[in-house]
Design a protein around this motif. Structure first.
Motif, short mmCIF file in Angstrom:
data_model
loop_
_atom_site.label_atom_id
_atom_site.label_comp_id
_atom_site.label_asym_id
_atom_site.label_seq_id
_atom_site.Cartn_x
_atom_site.Cartn_y
_atom_site.Cartn_z
N UNK A 1 0.81 -1.01 -0.28
CA UNK A 1 0.00 0.04 -0.09
C UNK A 1 1.16 1.02 0.70
N UNK A 2 2.24 1.31 0.84
CA UNK A 2 2.80 2.63 0.67
C UNK A 2 3.50 3.00 -0.70
N UNK B 1 0.15 10.93 -0.74
CA UNK B 1 1.29 10.03 -2.26
C UNK B 1 0.20 9.35 -3.38
N UNK B 2 -0.21 9.65 -4.68
CA UNK B 2 -1.33 9.69 -5.13
C UNK B 2 -0.85 7.38 -4.91
N UNK C 1 -3.37 0.23 -4.17
CA UNK C 1 -3.84 1.08 -3.98
C UNK C 1 -4.82 0.97 -2.69
N UNK C 2 -5.02 2.01 -1.46
CA UNK C 2 -6.03 1.19 -0.64
C UNK C 2 -7.27 1.59 -1.31
N UNK D 1 11.47 6.70 -1.86
CA UNK D 1 10.68 5.00 -0.97
C UNK D 1 11.16 4.04 -2.41
N UNK D 2 12.37 3.23 -1.48
CA UNK D 2 12.69 1.79 -2.00
C UNK D 2 12.44 0.75 -1.34
N UNK D 3 12.73 -0.30 -2.34
CA UNK D 3 12.37 -1.30 -1.50
C UNK D 3 13.51 -2.61 -2.10
N UNK D 4 13.70 -3.51 -0.52
CA UNK D 4 14.54 -4.39 -0.69
C UNK D 4 13.81 -5.41 -0.37
#
Lengths: 547, 337
Positions: free
Chosen positions: A326-327, A345-346, A332-333, A360-363
């Protein structure tokens, strides 16, 4: 106590001497087990512990006279109850498997045949070997299901593997191993894929049944705390060699080798918590759903302070990873919003600007699958540098080297492919890829779950150092409480899509606990051989005092 | 859930999926009929002119077209035709309608088609009865003895037979089994009143030819589908439970391998019905393929359309059948959570 077995408790059952096993890779044979001895008596449980690649599983399978494709047992002797497994024919070895020696695999979900009912598979080898007639074997299987405290023991066997949960499957697999009443069971990381809360139940039922039937076992794991609950003796392996052999209590009390001590090293990282009012990300009353009907997130509100770490904990299916989706805008919420630096944030990923994406990044948990296997490290890390920062050519390579230095890898790694990296190195490259975008927030989804203790420690220390130096904010999704203790400032506990508790680490990890948090915390195995016994006794007391 | 969805939710999901597939099949068949009809409509040339010759007076051609109903608007003719098919009437063949205006000797398409179709289905069934079990047996044993000489021989032989053109295989068989050894007749021009065993005897060579042509594809898919599963953890588990190689393949791999295998079988069975014109010509076998080719050369549109619809229906039906088997051999669909 079972009397149908020949031989008494304490008699020698398995003796492996100077076992050497080769594995084939990079076009040649390598020794992966280098002269290991194993001695096991009837009714005894041996814990086999070490990091991945130590040769634990290979050695465990060798106790059945079995080598995986691409492996071969080159020398040594394997005496099982007077039978030399190295000398007898393959047919004779096969006759022992599934009758006198049984195997419990790590991933029950993958190790059950999807096409057959559970009970058919449970009794398969018992019936084939003529140990019991079919009807008797089935009745016995139902009894074993009951012994292992499976729900609906009389009918669960009629179900197919996809119809029951992972924890239940693992217990059915234990019943399957127990069905022919073997002398020896090899447990190969049987609880590694389970949640802590499920793990406790499975461990307890496995231990009970092995004790009840006086079965000898080899218990393979990389978790010392787990093996401490199960094993009478522990053998520590590294790079195919024995590091240390000792009785469980003695090994835990005074490990002789530094390597043995390092096996519980994650538990030694301590991070002082800090409070902060500067909120970088706020998940504001978010609901989310995959199907449109059932909510997987229900009114989730989480505040993440800048430069700090929020750990989200809970068992699988609790909505931890869905919160991350969701983040990031992948899901999408259906209600509520996500605020970044105070601005909403959209909800959809594709509606977000490059600038918003960059921050915003992800691992991910599986570094393996999170990288394109055909791209070199240069391409993998270089891509975000080009995409987000517009760096090209020399500038880009310069930055690449800086990033590699940050993750403690040197420039020789730059043209390697993911397949040429170890598990820990892969995860480091994924961290560098996230860093390349110069993010403010990194979401770490179970990033250390697939790694060994020692490698885990290295990754966690790296993440902590990067946070100090770059002021990064982390959301750390995990089900491992040791990791939470090591890295977090704040903790969010989730259950069934809701936040059941959140606050500073010291508040959450000290009593009084809400019921679920208590269950979660108490289920984390401790480095104490009496922990499981104590826990079960305590839970028993509680359930009898307030039914 | 059940009370919300009414009758539909009560149906077993498998039944529901099968009904869905059946519906889709019918829609596909309808679309095929539309494409078929319109594409023949747009073909250059005219039956009237073809029969009457270029020199025919325009009035004569017009009268002829009117007699055949070709002057009506396209959509009217389409629905007329479609309605006919639904009631089992495919119209009348164009051929046999003399331009002389004499007696009408044309026959209903159904009458032309039915005996031919029966012959084609007979030949296809014979080839299927030989080739499907043979392909499964060879595929399973090749997987069992993977890498052995047997495996390599089976692979090489089936590949060789599939690599030769059909007519070549056919003539080779005629040469060996008919000319040299006189075991079977080289012609299979069966008439309507041949009895069953005579039929089997006469169609042996064409059936054998077709078997050689299609067995490789099915056998290789069977072998590949099984081998593909041999690396699964549950296969290793079966090994560690002491199952023998053949038990592993038959009890643990094969039940999970049906979906890809039946898809290929269905494809090949469809080929047996629709793609055997060369074999029919070589053995002078009176099947649908020859009928269609003849109809195309004489611009006998109703017959062409009838044949094409039967071919389309064959494909759709066999694929539907393969889908159903894939569904019922998948425990996740057959036994939902």
């Amino acid at each position: 106590m079972s009397t149908e077995r020949s031989g008494q408790k304490g008699d020698l059952l398995l003796e492996m001497k100077d076992i050497v096993i080769d594995g084939y890779s990079d076009d040649r044979w390598h020794e992966i087990v280098k002269g290991v001895d194993v001695t096991l008596r009837r009714g005894e449980i041996m814990g086999l512990i070490g990091e991945s690649g130590a040769g634990k599983s290979t050695l465990g399978l060798a106790a059945m006279g079995f080598a995986r494709p691409g492996c071969r047992i080159t020398s040594g002797s394997i005496m099982f109850d007077g039978i030399d497994l190295m000398k007898v024919s393959e047919a004779e070895r096969r006759a022992l498997r599934g009758s006198r020696i049984a195997y419990v695999a790590q991933s029950a979900a993958a190790s059950f045949n999807p096409a057959h009912q559970l009970i058919e598979q449970t009794v398969e080898s018992t019936v084939r070997r003529g140990i019991k007639p079919e009807a008797e074997a089935r009745a016995d299987a139902r009894k074993l299901y009951r012994d292992l405290q499976l729900p609906n023991p009389d009918s669960i066997g009629d179900r197919y593997p996809h119809q029951v949960s992972g924890g239940q499957l693992q217990r059915v697999m234990t019943a399957m191993a127990m069905s022919p009443r073997p002398d020896l069971i090899i447990f190969d990381e049987p609880t590694t894929a389970l949640d802590v809360t499920t793990q406790v139940e499975v461990l307890a039922s496995m231990r009970r049944i092995v004790e009840h039937y006086n079965t000898a076992a080899i218990y393979i794991t990389h978790d010392l705390a787990v093996v401490a609950q199960m094993a009478d003796v522990i053998k520590v392996l590294r790079y195919g060699e024995t590091i240390e052999d000792a009785e469980t209590r003695k090994m835990l009390a005074q490990p002789e080798k530094a390597y043995t001590r390092s096996l519980w090293s994650v538990r030694s990282i301590e991070k002082p918590e800090e409070e902060s009012e500067d909120i970088v990300l706020k998940v504001d009353h978010v609901d989310a759903s995959y199907t449109g009907s059932a909510k997987v997130l229900d009114d989730v509100t989480i505040e993440v302070p800048r430069g700090h770490t929020v750990a989200i904990v809970g068992e699988s299916g609790s909505g931890k990873s869905t919160t991350a989706r969701a983040i990031t805008g992948l899901l999408p919420p259906t209600k509520g919003q996500v605020l970044f630096n105070g601005k909403p944030l959209p909800p959809l990923l594709k509606e977000r600007s490059i600038d918003q994406l960059q921050k915003i990044q992800m691992i991910y948990q599986m570094a393996d699958t999170a990288m394109n296997p055909r791209q070199t490290v240069r391409d993998i890390i270089g891509r975000p540098l080009e995409f987000y920062l517009g760096l090209r050519g020399r500038e880009r390579d310069q930055r690449l080297l800086e990033l590699l230095e940050m993750i403690e890898l040197d420039e020789t790694f730059i043209d390697r492919l993911p397949a040429e990296l170890s598990g820990g190195q892969k995860q480091r490259i994924c961290i560098a890829r996230a860093l390349a975008a110069s993010p403010e927030l990194i979401i770490c989804d179970e990033v250390t779950s697939a790694l060994d203790q020692i490698v885990q420690k290295g990754i966690l220390e790296l993440l902590l150092r990067l946070q100090r130096e770059l002021g990064l904010t982390y959301i750390f999704i995990t089900h491992d409480i040791a990791t939470v203790k090591a890295i977090s400032d704040q903790i969010v506990v989730m259950l069934e899509g809701r936040v059941v508790e959140q606050g500073m680490k010291s508040e959450i990890l000290s009593p009084p606990y809400p019921e679920y948090t208590k269950l979660l915390l108490s289920s984390v195995p401790e480095m104490n051989p009496d922990w499981l016994t104590g826990l079960l006794a305590e839970r028993e007391r509680e359930s009898s005092s307030n039914p | 859930m059940a009370n919300k969805g009414g009758v539909k939710a009560v149906l077993h999901p498998v039944v529901r999926t099968i009904l869905q597939r059946l519906g889709l099949g019918l829609i596909t068949l309808f679309v095929v009929s539309l494409i078929l009809f319109s594409s023949i409509e747009f073909l250059p040339g005219d039956f009237g002119e073809a029969v009457l010759g270029q020199a025919a007076l325009p009035e004569t051609v017009a009268a002829f077209r009117k007699e055949l109903g070709l002057d009506l608007p396209v959509h009217e003719r389409y629905f007329d035709w479609l309605g006919g098919i639904l009631t089992g009437d495919m119209g009348n063949s164009f051929s046999g309608r003399g331009s002389s205006g004499g007696t009408d000797r044309s026959r209903p398409v159904i009458e032309l088609l039915a005996p031919r179709l029966a012959n084609t289905l007979f030949l296809a069934s014979m080839a299927a009865i030989i080739s499907v079990p043979l392909a499964l047996f060879l595929g399973i044993t090749a997987a069992l003895y993977r890498g052995s000489i047997y495996d390599r021989m089976v692979n090489a032989m089936t590949l060789t037979t599939i690599s030769f053109p059909e007519f070549f295989v056919a003539y080779l068989l005629i040469l060996v089994l008919s000319s040299f050894t006189k075991l079977f007749p080289s012609l299979a021009n069966i008439g309507p009143d041949v009895d069953f065993w005579e039929r089997v005897y006469l169609t042996a060579l064409p059936a054998l030819t077709l078997t050689l042509v299609i067995v490789a594809h099915m056998m290789r898919m069977t072998r590949a589908a099984i081998i593909n599963l041999m690396a699964s953890p549950y296969i290793e588990m079966a090994e560690l439970k002491g199952a023998s190689k053949s038990e592993i393949i038959l009890q643990h791999a094969l039940p999970n391998a049906w979906a890809p295998i039946v898809t290929v079988i269905a494809f090949n069975l469809a080929y047996l019905v629709v793609g055997v014109v060369v074999v029919e010509v070589v053995f002078v076998y009176p099947g649908v393929g020859q009928l269609m080719v003849d109809a195309v050369t004489t611009r006998d549109v109703p017959v062409v359309q009838g044949c094409a619809m039967i071919f389309a229906a064959t494909y759709i039906l066999l694929n539907l059948f393969a889908d159903i088997i894939s569904i019922i051999t998948n425990p996740r669909l057959l036994h939902p959570r």
